[in-house]
Design a protein around this motif. Structure first.
Motif, PDB file in Angstrom:
ATOM      1  N   GLN A  14      -3.971  -4.819  -1.252  1.00 58.40           N
ATOM      2  CA  GLN A  14      -3.705  -3.567  -1.952  1.00 58.40           C
ATOM      3  C   GLN A  14      -2.679  -3.806  -3.059  1.00 58.40           C
ATOM      4  N   ASN A  68      -0.958   4.321  -4.494  1.00 50.81           N
ATOM      5  CA  ASN A  68      -2.086   3.382  -4.363  1.00 50.81           C
ATOM      6  C   ASN A  68      -2.776   3.169  -5.699  1.00 50.81           C
ATOM      7  N   TYR A 128      -7.525  -1.100  -3.711  1.00 53.51           N
ATOM      8  CA  TYR A 128      -7.778  -1.681  -2.381  1.00 53.51           C
ATOM      9  C   TYR A 128      -8.932  -2.639  -2.625  1.00 53.51           C
ATOM     10  N   TYR A 164       7.955   1.062   7.537  1.00 50.09           N
ATOM     11  CA  TYR A 164       8.454  -0.063   6.755  1.00 50.09           C
ATOM     12  C   TYR A 164       9.880   0.237   6.321  1.00 50.09           C
ATOM     13  N   PRO A 220       8.856  -3.839   0.752  1.00 57.70           N
ATOM     14  CA  PRO A 220       8.930  -3.242   2.093  1.00 57.70           C
ATOM     15  C   PRO A 220       8.636  -4.273   3.178  1.00 57.70           C
ATOM     16  N   GLN A 221       9.356  -4.142   4.309  1.00 57.66           N
ATOM     17  CA  GLN A 221       9.172  -5.017   5.467  1.00 57.66           C
ATOM     18  C   GLN A 221       8.630  -4.193   6.631  1.00 57.66           C
ATOM     19  N   PHE A 222       7.632  -4.710   7.315  1.00 58.60           N
ATOM     20  CA  PHE A 222       6.969  -4.010   8.415  1.00 58.60           C
ATOM     21  C   PHE A 222       7.882  -3.914   9.622  1.00 58.60           C
ATOM     22  N   GLN A 260       3.990  -0.395  14.241  1.00 51.96           N
ATOM     23  CA  GLN A 260       2.806   0.434  14.018  1.00 51.96           C
ATOM     24  C   GLN A 260       2.453   1.170  15.307  1.00 51.96           C
ATOM     25  N   ARG A 315       1.535  -0.609  18.739  1.00 52.12           N
ATOM     26  CA  ARG A 315       0.456  -1.593  18.770  1.00 52.12           C
ATOM     27  C   ARG A 315       0.932  -2.965  18.291  1.00 52.12           C
ATOM     28  N   GLN A 316       1.792  -2.974  17.293  1.00 44.67           N
ATOM     29  CA  GLN A 316       2.338  -4.237  16.830  1.00 44.67           C
ATOM     30  C   GLN A 316       3.704  -3.976  16.223  1.00 44.67           C
ATOM     31  N   LEU A 319       9.906   3.846   4.763  1.00 43.05           N
ATOM     32  CA  LEU A 319       8.598   4.325   4.324  1.00 43.05           C
ATOM     33  C   LEU A 319       7.647   4.406   5.509  1.00 43.05           C
ATOM     34  N   ASP A 378      -9.255   2.899   9.075  1.00 45.55           N
ATOM     35  CA  ASP A 378     -10.121   1.904   8.426  1.00 45.55           C
ATOM     36  C   ASP A 378      -9.393   1.142   7.326  1.00 45.55           C
ATOM     37  N   ARG A 379      -8.147   0.852   7.550  1.00 46.83           N
ATOM     38  CA  ARG A 379      -7.376  -0.153   6.839  1.00 46.83           C
ATOM     39  C   ARG A 379      -6.587   0.291   5.612  1.00 46.83           C
ATOM     40  N   GLU A 380      -7.171   1.052   4.623  1.00 47.46           N
ATOM     41  CA  GLU A 380      -6.370   1.362   3.436  1.00 47.46           C
ATOM     42  C   GLU A 380      -5.225   2.277   3.822  1.00 47.46           C
ATOM     43  N   ALA A 381      -4.004   1.863   3.479  1.00 46.97           N
ATOM     44  CA  ALA A 381      -2.807   2.606   3.855  1.00 46.97           C
ATOM     45  C   ALA A 381      -2.329   3.464   2.700  1.00 46.97           C
ATOM     46  N   PHE A 382      -1.800   4.646   3.052  1.00 44.22           N
ATOM     47  CA  PHE A 382      -1.205   5.560   2.081  1.00 44.22           C
ATOM     48  C   PHE A 382       0.207   5.873   2.549  1.00 44.22           C
ATOM     49  N   PHE A 383       1.125   5.931   1.580  1.00 37.52           N
ATOM     50  CA  PHE A 383       2.543   6.059   1.910  1.00 37.52           C
ATOM     51  C   PHE A 383       3.107   7.443   1.606  1.00 37.52           C
TER      52      PHE A 383
END
Lengths: 108, 110
Positions: free
Chosen positions: A33, A45, A48, B35, B43-45, B48, B55-56, B90, B96-101
């Motif tokens: 991304q 964004n 992607y 983050y 940003p650092q993770f 989640q 989960r992680q 943040l 399904d994967r694409e992240a929004f902040f």
């Protein structure tokens, strides 16, 4: 973990100029991304893009996954394009690993 | 359609205190990630949440904990605040994967 490197770290452009930002990553990834962080901290964004090329107005991005890099193109830059641009590789379950960013300043 | 919302936007705390940050995900999203972004860095993770469980997790101490509620909203708690915890926090939501902040919470520890 995967290393993500962005270049250049800083970029100063005159309004109307074109530029290319680069993102290299150290291992194969599921996806990638691109974000634009505005002065208030919001991450917007942009793309992607696991592979290939996408375009959105004056911005476009190309990811060559086999060679482990992605490029973000800004054409006809405007002052509103100023900010920090981040690429982030998408790992397992969508975990994002960010690069250090490219600070872009567009001058009138 | 409301995007990801975070509260509060700014917060000042004293060293040693505890803080709770909140996040409401984008409609239809079931996964929330947190983050930390220090000044001048990416940003650092932190961790989640999915199905109300962690989960992680990234490389952050146990002082950082969280929770996800049945409506998918989430909280980030930080105990025993240190000066080094000052950062922009943040929240990202995804499906399904694409992240929004969200717009972030700027925490200052004094």
């Amino acid at each position: 973990g995967i290393q993500v490197e962005q270049s250049p770290p800083d970029l100063i452009l005159q309004e109307g100029a074109n530029s290319t930002l680069r993102c290299n990553f150290s291992d194969s990834v599921n996806n990638l991304q691109w974000f634009h962080q505005n002065p208030w901290g919001q991450l917007i964004n942009l793309f992607y893009i696991p592979s290939g090329t996408k375009q959105n107005g004056r911005l476009s991005a190309t990811t060559v996954a086999t060679e482990r890099y992605s490029l973000l193109y800004i054409s006809s830059s405007q002052t509103t394009d100023s900010g920090v641009y981040f690429c982030a590789v998408v790992g397992g379950w969508g975990k994002l690993q960010f690069g250090a960013g490219t600070q872009v300043v567009v001058t009138p | 359609d409301a995007g990801v919302t975070q509260s509060p936007t700014h917060l000042i705390k004293t060293r040693g205190q505890q803080v709770t940050l909140r996040c409401s995900p984008k409609s239809g999203h079931d996964t929330v990630s947190w983050y930390q972004q220090a000044l001048g860095q990416g940003p650092q993770f932190i961790f989640q949440y999915y199905e109300e469980e962690e989960r992680q997790r990234g490389n952050f101490p146990d002082r950082f904990s969280g929770h996800q509620f049945p409506n998918y909203s989430s909280e980030l708690n930080v105990n025993a605040l240190l000066l080094g915890d000052s950062a922009l926090y943040l929240c990202a939501s995804s499906r399904d994967r694409e992240a929004f902040f969200g717009q972030g919470t700027r925490l200052t520890v004094v």
